[in-house]
Design an enzyme around this catalytic site. Structure first.
Site, PDB file in Angstrom:
ATOM      1  CB  CYS A 240      44.909  35.176 124.467  1.00  0.00           C
ATOM      2  SG  CYS A 240      44.738  36.796 123.733  1.00  0.00           S
TER       3      CYS A 240
ATOM      4  CB  CYS B  97      47.343  31.270 123.294  1.00  0.00           C
ATOM      5  SG  CYS B  97      47.546  32.566 124.524  1.00  0.00           S
TER       6      CYS B  97
ATOM      7  CB  CYS C 287      46.132  31.635 133.391  1.00  0.00           C
ATOM      8  SG  CYS C 287      44.554  32.365 133.799  1.00  0.00           S
TER       9      CYS C 287
END
EC number: 1.20.4.4
Length: 134
Positions: A11, A83, A90
């Site tokens: 996250c 999230c 990412c």
């Protein structure tokens, strides 16, 4: 058992959701999976995340808030983003890494019941994964 799979919960700040997911993951998946968590940034473990997990008798006081480790990311069998921000930002994952998104609201800065709700939702989701593989 050295041939455990690796699951990596990500996250934004590795403060609340991914910390809870790591703890639930160790509880429900620990016999078959190496469980890790990290964030795009390391914001420190949120004291309310610690308190929320203590309520269900899971101690996360020794967990650390870490930024994403490329070595773990590259060898992970499953990467789970928690999230939308982490899902968008990412790092690219190698083709052999299975990546899924399980969205949960960020309880940080919210009232106490939000931490309890998100904790329970994450726990239920990981329990379901442990039972069904999905």
């Amino acid at each position: 058992m050295e041939n455990k799979k690796t699951i990596y919960f990500l996250c934004t700040g590795n403060s609340c959701r991914s910390q809870m997911a790591e703890a639930w993951g160790k509880q429900y998946l620990g016999d078959k999976w190496n469980v890790y968590s990290a964030g795009i940034e390391a914001h420190g473990v949120n004291p309310n995340a610690i308190k929320a997990m203590n309520e269900v008798n899971i101690d996360i006081t020794n967990q650390t808030s870490d930024i994403i480790d490329a070595n773990i990311l590259n060898r992970a069998d499953l990467v789970v983003t928690l999230c939308s921000h982490a899902d968008a930002v990412c790092p690219s994952t190698p083709p052999h890494v299975n990546r899924v998104h399980w969205g949960f609201d960020d309880p940080a800065g919210k009232e106490w019941p939000e931490f309890q709700r998100v904790r329970d939702e994450i726990g239920e989701r990981i329990k379901r994964f442990s039972e069904t593989g999905e």
